[in-house]
Scaffold this active site. Sequence first.
Site, mmCIF file in Angstrom:
data_model
loop_
_atom_site.group_PDB
_atom_site.id
_atom_site.type_symbol
_atom_site.label_atom_id
_atom_site.label_comp_id
_atom_site.label_asym_id
_atom_site.label_seq_id
_atom_site.Cartn_x
_atom_site.Cartn_y
_atom_site.Cartn_z
ATOM 1 N N LYS A 1 41.808 52.865 39.395
ATOM 2 C CA LYS A 1 43.223 52.523 39.600
ATOM 3 C C LYS A 1 44.108 53.404 38.705
ATOM 4 C CE LYS A 1 44.709 49.585 41.837
ATOM 5 N NZ LYS A 1 45.124 49.558 43.269
ATOM 6 N N THR B 1 37.858 54.914 47.949
ATOM 7 C CA THR B 1 39.002 54.156 48.479
ATOM 8 C C THR B 1 40.206 54.231 47.535
ATOM 9 O OG1 THR B 1 37.671 52.654 49.790
ATOM 10 C CG2 THR B 1 39.813 51.832 49.074
ATOM 11 N N THR C 1 47.594 47.844 38.650
ATOM 12 C CA THR C 1 47.134 46.689 37.875
ATOM 13 C C THR C 1 47.370 46.907 36.385
ATOM 14 O OG1 THR C 1 45.111 45.564 37.151
ATOM 15 C CG2 THR C 1 44.831 47.764 38.024
ATOM 16 N N ASP C 2 47.510 45.799 35.656
ATOM 17 C CA ASP C 2 47.642 45.918 34.196
ATOM 18 C C ASP C 2 46.324 46.371 33.560
ATOM 19 O OD1 ASP C 2 46.144 43.599 34.519
ATOM 20 O OD2 ASP C 2 47.437 42.327 33.284
ATOM 21 N N GLU C 3 45.233 46.343 34.345
ATOM 22 C CA GLU C 3 43.936 46.743 33.782
ATOM 23 C C GLU C 3 43.914 48.227 33.417
ATOM 24 O OE1 GLU C 3 40.433 45.005 35.543
ATOM 25 O OE2 GLU C 3 41.593 43.365 36.377
ATOM 26 N N ALA D 1 45.601 48.494 49.732
ATOM 27 C CA ALA D 1 44.187 48.665 50.089
ATOM 28 C C ALA D 1 43.412 49.213 48.905
ATOM 29 C CB ALA D 1 44.048 49.611 51.282
ATOM 30 N N TYR E 1 36.399 50.086 37.984
ATOM 31 C CA TYR E 1 37.557 49.659 38.785
ATOM 32 C C TYR E 1 38.861 50.123 38.144
ATOM 33 C CZ TYR E 1 41.407 46.587 40.158
ATOM 34 O OH TYR E 1 42.639 46.111 40.545
HETATM 35 P P1 NAD Z 1 41.325 42.351 48.103
HETATM 36 O O1 NAD Z 1 39.989 42.877 47.717
HETATM 37 O O2 NAD Z 1 41.490 40.888 48.366
HETATM 38 O O3 NAD Z 1 41.850 43.110 49.407
HETATM 39 C C1 NAD Z 1 41.706 44.481 49.588
HETATM 40 C C2 NAD Z 1 41.938 44.772 51.074
HETATM 41 O O4 NAD Z 1 41.849 46.197 51.243
HETATM 42 C C3 NAD Z 1 40.892 44.149 52.000
HETATM 43 O O5 NAD Z 1 41.509 43.539 53.105
HETATM 44 C C4 NAD Z 1 40.045 45.329 52.447
HETATM 45 O O6 NAD Z 1 39.490 45.171 53.754
HETATM 46 C C5 NAD Z 1 41.054 46.460 52.399
HETATM 47 N N1 NAD Z 1 40.429 47.777 52.226
HETATM 48 C C6 NAD Z 1 39.442 48.113 51.361
HETATM 49 N N2 NAD Z 1 39.133 49.408 51.501
HETATM 50 C C7 NAD Z 1 39.944 49.909 52.464
HETATM 51 C C8 NAD Z 1 40.111 51.186 53.052
HETATM 52 N N3 NAD Z 1 39.348 52.230 52.665
HETATM 53 N N4 NAD Z 1 41.046 51.356 54.011
HETATM 54 C C9 NAD Z 1 41.817 50.307 54.423
HETATM 55 N N5 NAD Z 1 41.692 49.069 53.906
HETATM 56 C C10 NAD Z 1 40.771 48.874 52.943
HETATM 57 O O7 NAD Z 1 42.307 42.839 46.954
HETATM 58 P P2 NAD Z 1 43.610 42.121 46.347
HETATM 59 O O8 NAD Z 1 43.170 41.214 45.266
HETATM 60 O O9 NAD Z 1 44.455 41.620 47.433
HETATM 61 O O10 NAD Z 1 44.317 43.370 45.651
HETATM 62 C C11 NAD Z 1 45.275 44.150 46.355
HETATM 63 C C12 NAD Z 1 45.759 45.257 45.436
HETATM 64 O O11 NAD Z 1 46.336 44.695 44.260
HETATM 65 C C13 NAD Z 1 44.657 46.197 44.968
HETATM 66 O O12 NAD Z 1 45.168 47.506 44.980
HETATM 67 C C14 NAD Z 1 44.354 45.737 43.553
HETATM 68 O O13 NAD Z 1 43.900 46.800 42.763
HETATM 69 C C15 NAD Z 1 45.725 45.249 43.109
HETATM 70 N N6 NAD Z 1 45.709 44.189 42.082
HETATM 71 C C16 NAD Z 1 45.082 43.005 42.317
HETATM 72 C C17 NAD Z 1 45.126 42.002 41.334
HETATM 73 C C18 NAD Z 1 44.492 40.666 41.564
HETATM 74 O O14 NAD Z 1 44.594 39.801 40.674
HETATM 75 N N7 NAD Z 1 43.884 40.384 42.709
HETATM 76 C C19 NAD Z 1 45.776 42.230 40.128
HETATM 77 C C20 NAD Z 1 46.384 43.462 39.921
HETATM 78 C C21 NAD Z 1 46.360 44.426 40.910
HETATM 79 P P1 TYD Z 2 38.236 38.170 37.893
HETATM 80 O O1 TYD Z 2 38.783 37.093 38.768
HETATM 81 O O2 TYD Z 2 37.010 38.908 38.340
HETATM 82 O O3 TYD Z 2 39.440 39.161 37.570
HETATM 83 P P2 TYD Z 2 39.527 40.391 36.500
HETATM 84 O O4 TYD Z 2 38.167 40.756 36.046
HETATM 85 O O5 TYD Z 2 40.150 41.458 37.329
HETATM 86 O O6 TYD Z 2 40.401 39.908 35.382
HETATM 87 O O7 TYD Z 2 37.910 37.521 36.498
HETATM 88 C C1 TYD Z 2 38.886 36.865 35.718
HETATM 89 C C2 TYD Z 2 38.239 36.482 34.402
HETATM 90 O O8 TYD Z 2 37.239 35.492 34.656
HETATM 91 C C3 TYD Z 2 37.520 37.637 33.717
HETATM 92 O O9 TYD Z 2 37.717 37.512 32.303
HETATM 93 C C4 TYD Z 2 36.066 37.437 34.065
HETATM 94 C C5 TYD Z 2 35.961 35.931 34.180
HETATM 95 N N1 TYD Z 2 34.941 35.436 35.150
HETATM 96 C C6 TYD Z 2 33.997 34.489 34.763
HETATM 97 O O10 TYD Z 2 33.969 34.038 33.601
HETATM 98 N N2 TYD Z 2 33.090 34.059 35.684
HETATM 99 C C7 TYD Z 2 33.069 34.530 36.959
HETATM 100 O O11 TYD Z 2 32.192 34.113 37.755
HETATM 101 C C8 TYD Z 2 34.066 35.496 37.357
HETATM 102 C C9 TYD Z 2 34.091 36.031 38.756
HETATM 103 C C10 TYD Z 2 34.984 35.913 36.413
#
Ligand code: NAD
Ligand code: TYD
Length: 339
Positions: free
Chosen positions: A157, A100, A125-127, A82, A153
């Site tokens: 994290k 959150t 995250t790697d970020e 979450a 963000y």
């Molecule tokens: P997402 O935004 O798709 O989903 C987040 C979920 O958390 C949603 O369902 C939302 O309703 C829920 N949520 C938000 N606030 C909440 C709260 N206060 N209590 C309970 N639930 C809550 O995110 P995601 O892309 O699935 O990412 C999941 C995790 O992985 C995150 O911790 C993110 O930092 C990490 N992550 C994501 C990526 C990526 O590429 N998407 C990469 C590295 C790490």
């Molecule tokens: P994103 O999916 O937001 O993931 P993150 O910022 O966590 O890496 O974006 C991936 C890459 O794509 C990032 O370099 C930003 C770029 N990007 C665009 O060029 N256009 C867009 O509309 C979005 C959402 C992202």
Amino acid sequence: MKILVTGGAGFIGGNFVHYMVNKYPEDKIVNLDLLTYAGNLETCKPVEGKSNYKFIKGDIADREFIFKLFEEEKFDIVVNFAAESHVDRSITNPDIFVKTNVLGTTTLMDAAKKFGVKRYHQVSTDEVYGDLPLDRPDLFFTEDTPLHTSSPYSSSKASADLFVLAYYRTFGLPITISRCSNNYGPYHFPEKLIPLMISRALADESLPVYGNGENVRDWLHVEDHCAAIDLIIRNGRVGEVYNVGGHNERTNLEVVQTILRALNKPESLIEYVTDRPGHDRRYAIDPTKLETELGWKPKYNFDTGIQQTIEWYLNNKEWWQNILSGEYQQYFEKQYGKK
Ligand code: NAD
Ligand code: TYD
């Protein structure tokens, strides 16, 4: 075993819930999600009604609610997905990221500590490592790379990660942390690059590429990420961080061009827009620790994974078209202007 998965109505948490419910019928999977704009119960449809699955709506930062839940449910393992997860939203509204991502994490860990949870796993995250220069392809993030964040963000994290490590050292909470690169795959919310570009290309709308499109991301299929977390919570060493990534670096422009080719759409849809402030240049994971210690091996490379993902979006239009309305529409207009 009873496993609490938080954020299981979101992209990665949702995929993880499917993975665990199907793979471990003898375990109980409880999905706790606040259902913010990013949470979608449609994502949980495939597991609804299964006897080893339960959904609960609630906020991970609501201390009273979380303590009551832990007391009642007696979880063995907690996997915390979450979070507020979108960098662009963190630039316009950082506060909720602190609430959150940081307070939610400490609240869950306080409850895990009090009620004797056997493993608390933090999905990070790697970020948190910041970014790498574009002209040094020899450099990768390892678990020892210093934390050096760029966006609200990633700062939230990284703060959470430091709390998790502190709870291990100070209180002996049995934690693990995974730090993964950019995920893609089914059920990905269409504000993120890949689903955004697929959905807009299908509608013949412009594709907003930030800056010159040369920023590099290291793409990881969500199913490979789920398998990695499953390995870490079962076999990973307590107190350790594991990087997750499969050496699939692509520039944003390459990603967009791949999608356009697969959908047979013209490159003239690409529109270069104002760059994201503080935009990280390159992410690249060294997954050696996960591979050698736990034997993790990704099933997909980017070429096979992106084809599977595009097919999924073509076959599940209803899922993402329902999202492209309401709050999301307003967000899109604010973020990009009416395009
Ligand atoms: P997402 O935004 O798709 O989903 C987040 C979920 O958390 C949603 O369902 C939302 O309703 C829920 N949520 C938000 N606030 C909440 C709260 N206060 N209590 C309970 N639930 C809550 O995110 P995601 O892309 O699935 O990412 C999941 C995790 O992985 C995150 O911790 C993110 O930092 C990490 N992550 C994501 C990526 C990526 O590429 N998407 C990469 C590295 C790490
Ligand atoms: P994103 O999916 O937001 O993931 P993150 O910022 O966590 O890496 O974006 C991936 C890459 O794509 C990032 O370099 C930003 C770029 N990007 C665009 O060029 N256009 C867009 O509309 C979005 C959402 C992202």
